[in-house]
Write a protein that holds these residues in place. Sequence first.
Motif, short mmCIF file in Angstrom:
data_model
loop_
_atom_site.label_atom_id
_atom_site.label_comp_id
_atom_site.label_asym_id
_atom_site.label_seq_id
_atom_site.Cartn_x
_atom_site.Cartn_y
_atom_site.Cartn_z
N THR A 124 0.83 -1.21 0.00
CA THR A 124 0.00 0.00 0.00
C THR A 124 0.86 1.26 0.00
OG1 THR A 124 -1.85 -1.05 1.15
CG2 THR A 124 -1.67 1.33 1.34
N THR A 125 1.76 1.35 0.97
CA THR A 125 2.54 2.58 1.11
C THR A 125 3.56 2.74 -0.01
OG1 THR A 125 4.08 1.47 2.62
CG2 THR A 125 2.21 2.61 3.60
N LEU A 126 4.06 1.63 -0.55
CA LEU A 126 4.96 1.73 -1.71
C LEU A 126 4.22 2.32 -2.90
CD1 LEU A 126 7.65 1.14 -3.11
CD2 LEU A 126 6.80 -1.17 -3.60
N ALA A 127 3.01 1.82 -3.17
CA ALA A 127 2.22 2.32 -4.31
C ALA A 127 1.82 3.77 -4.11
CB ALA A 127 0.99 1.44 -4.51
N VAL A 128 1.36 4.10 -2.92
CA VAL A 128 0.94 5.48 -2.64
C VAL A 128 2.13 6.43 -2.74
CG1 VAL A 128 0.07 7.03 -0.85
CG2 VAL A 128 -1.04 4.83 -1.23
N GLY A 129 3.28 6.01 -2.22
CA GLY A 129 4.47 6.86 -2.30
C GLY A 129 4.89 7.13 -3.73
N ILE A 130 4.89 6.08 -4.56
CA ILE A 130 5.26 6.26 -5.97
C ILE A 130 4.25 7.18 -6.66
CG2 ILE A 130 5.44 5.07 -8.19
CD1 ILE A 130 6.51 2.64 -6.67
N GLY A 131 2.96 7.00 -6.35
CA GLY A 131 1.93 7.84 -6.96
C GLY A 131 2.06 9.30 -6.56
N VAL A 132 2.27 9.54 -5.28
CA VAL A 132 2.40 10.92 -4.80
C VAL A 132 3.63 11.58 -5.41
CG1 VAL A 132 2.87 12.33 -2.75
CG2 VAL A 132 1.16 10.51 -2.65
N ALA A 133 4.76 10.86 -5.44
CA ALA A 133 5.97 11.43 -6.04
C ALA A 133 5.75 11.73 -7.52
CB ALA A 133 7.13 10.45 -5.87
N GLY A 134 5.07 10.83 -8.22
CA GLY A 134 4.80 11.05 -9.64
C GLY A 134 3.91 12.25 -9.89
N ILE A 135 2.86 12.39 -9.09
CA ILE A 135 1.97 13.54 -9.23
C ILE A 135 2.73 14.84 -8.98
CG2 ILE A 135 -0.01 14.72 -8.19
CD1 ILE A 135 -1.23 11.96 -7.68
N GLY A 136 3.59 14.82 -7.98
CA GLY A 136 4.36 16.02 -7.68
C GLY A 136 5.31 16.40 -8.80
N GLN A 137 5.95 15.41 -9.38
CA GLN A 137 6.97 15.70 -10.39
C GLN A 137 6.39 16.09 -11.74
OE1 GLN A 137 9.25 12.07 -10.16
NE2 GLN A 137 10.67 12.90 -8.65
N ILE A 138 5.20 15.61 -12.08
CA ILE A 138 4.66 15.91 -13.40
C ILE A 138 3.46 16.85 -13.38
CG2 ILE A 138 5.41 13.66 -14.24
CD1 ILE A 138 2.49 12.78 -14.23
N GLY A 139 2.90 17.09 -12.19
CA GLY A 139 1.67 17.86 -12.17
C GLY A 139 1.66 19.11 -11.34
N LEU A 140 2.44 19.16 -10.27
CA LEU A 140 2.32 20.28 -9.33
C LEU A 140 3.41 21.32 -9.47
CD1 LEU A 140 1.28 18.45 -6.01
CD2 LEU A 140 -0.18 19.70 -7.62
N PHE A 141 4.59 20.94 -9.91
CA PHE A 141 5.73 21.85 -9.87
C PHE A 141 6.35 22.04 -11.25
CE2 PHE A 141 5.82 19.02 -6.04
CZ PHE A 141 5.12 19.90 -5.23
N ASP A 142 6.80 23.27 -11.49
CA ASP A 142 7.44 23.58 -12.76
C ASP A 142 8.86 23.02 -12.83
OD1 ASP A 142 5.17 24.99 -13.57
OD2 ASP A 142 5.88 26.85 -12.62
N TYR A 143 9.50 22.93 -11.68
CA TYR A 143 10.88 22.44 -11.64
C TYR A 143 11.00 21.39 -10.55
CZ TYR A 143 11.54 26.77 -14.24
OH TYR A 143 11.42 27.78 -15.15
N GLU A 144 11.98 20.50 -10.71
CA GLU A 144 12.16 19.44 -9.72
C GLU A 144 12.69 19.97 -8.40
OE1 GLU A 144 14.74 16.84 -12.01
OE2 GLU A 144 13.07 15.46 -12.35
N ILE A 145 13.43 21.08 -8.45
CA ILE A 145 13.92 21.72 -7.23
C ILE A 145 13.13 23.00 -7.01
CG2 ILE A 145 15.91 22.73 -6.06
CD1 ILE A 145 17.71 20.93 -7.70
#
Length: 328
Positions: A124-145
Motif C-alpha cells: 500500500t505505502t509503496l504504491a501510494v508513495g510512488i503515486g504521490v511522487a509522480g503527481i508532484g513531479q509531473i503535475g504540481l511543480f514547474d521544476y524538480e527543485i
Amino acid sequence: MLSGVLGKGGFDQLRIVTLLFLAIFILYSVVLPGFFSVGNLLTLMRTVSVLGILGLGMAIVVIGRGIDLSMIATLAVPSALVLTLAAKGFGVVPAVGIGLMLAISIGVLNGILVAYAEIPSLFTTLAVGIGVAGIGQIGLFDYEIVSWPPALDGIAWIGRGSFYGVPYSVLAFGVAAIVIGIFLRRTRYGMFVYASGDNPGATRLTGIPLRPVLVMQYVISSCVAFFAGMVLAASSASMDTRIFNLTWIYDVILVVVLGGIGLSGGRGGVANVIIGTLLIGTIMNGLTIMNVSFEMQNLVRGLVLLVAVLADSIINPRNEETAQQGDI
C-alpha cells in the motif's frame, strides 16, 4: 532460548546499540582527526535531525505492526507545495495549511487501504508513495527543485540558525521526540497503538477500535513526514522533489529497526529512535571523513540493516499469529 536471555536479562537491543554507539563514537574521536571538533559534531547533529524526525513517524507505524514506505514522498511533495503556493502569493498560514491537508490525505489513504481494504502496508505505502511522487513531479511543480520563497522567511528558523549553539533543526527533532513520546506513553491512543501491534486479535476483542487506530497511525506518520520536510526545506533553502529516488527510506527503516523497535509490533519507543539515529549518523559521518565512496556507504548501510533485522528476529521472534498476519 537466546531471545529469552536477551530480553529477560536486561541485555536488550537498546542497551546493545547504546554500547555500540559509545564504542564507535569513542573510536572515531581517537582515530579520526577532526571528528570530535565542535564544528563536526554540530554538522553531525544537523545532518541526522531530519532522519530522526522521520524515524519517529516510522516508529509509530512499526510499533503498530506496519510500515510506511511513502514517508519520503510525503516529506517532499507537500512541503514543496507549500513553497510553491507561498511563491505565488498565498499567505504563510494558507500555504502551510494546504500542505498539511495534503499530508493528512496521504495518511488517510494509506490507513484506509491498510485497515479497511486489508492490503498489506508494504504494498500500500509503496504504491501510494510512488503515486504521490509522480503527481508532484509531473503535475504540481514547474521544476524538480523548488526554492524557498522570501514569503516564508518568517518560519525559516525551524531549519536555520541556532539557539545557544544548538541548531534549530536539532531542537525540532527534540520537540518532535517529546511530543511523540508523550503520545505513545501518556495517552490512551498511544496505548492503543502498542496494543494493536502486540496482539491485534485480542485488541479487537477488548473493544478497541482497531481500524481507526490503524488509520490514525498513518495520519500521524504523514504529519511527522511533512514536518520533517519543512525543516529540511528551511535548512537547505529548497526542496528537491527527486529525493524520493534516493535511499532515505532505507535509512529511516534502518534507524527504527537498529534502534530496537521490533518489526513484530508492540515494542520500542522514542529512545530506540534516538539511539538508532545517533549510531547511523555517527557511522556515516565517520565514513565521510574517511572519504569512503557513496557506493561503499550504501553497502555498509545494507549490511547494517541486514544485521539489525537478524538481531530483531532473534530478540523479538514472531509467533505463529504474527507470521500469518501479512502485516508488512
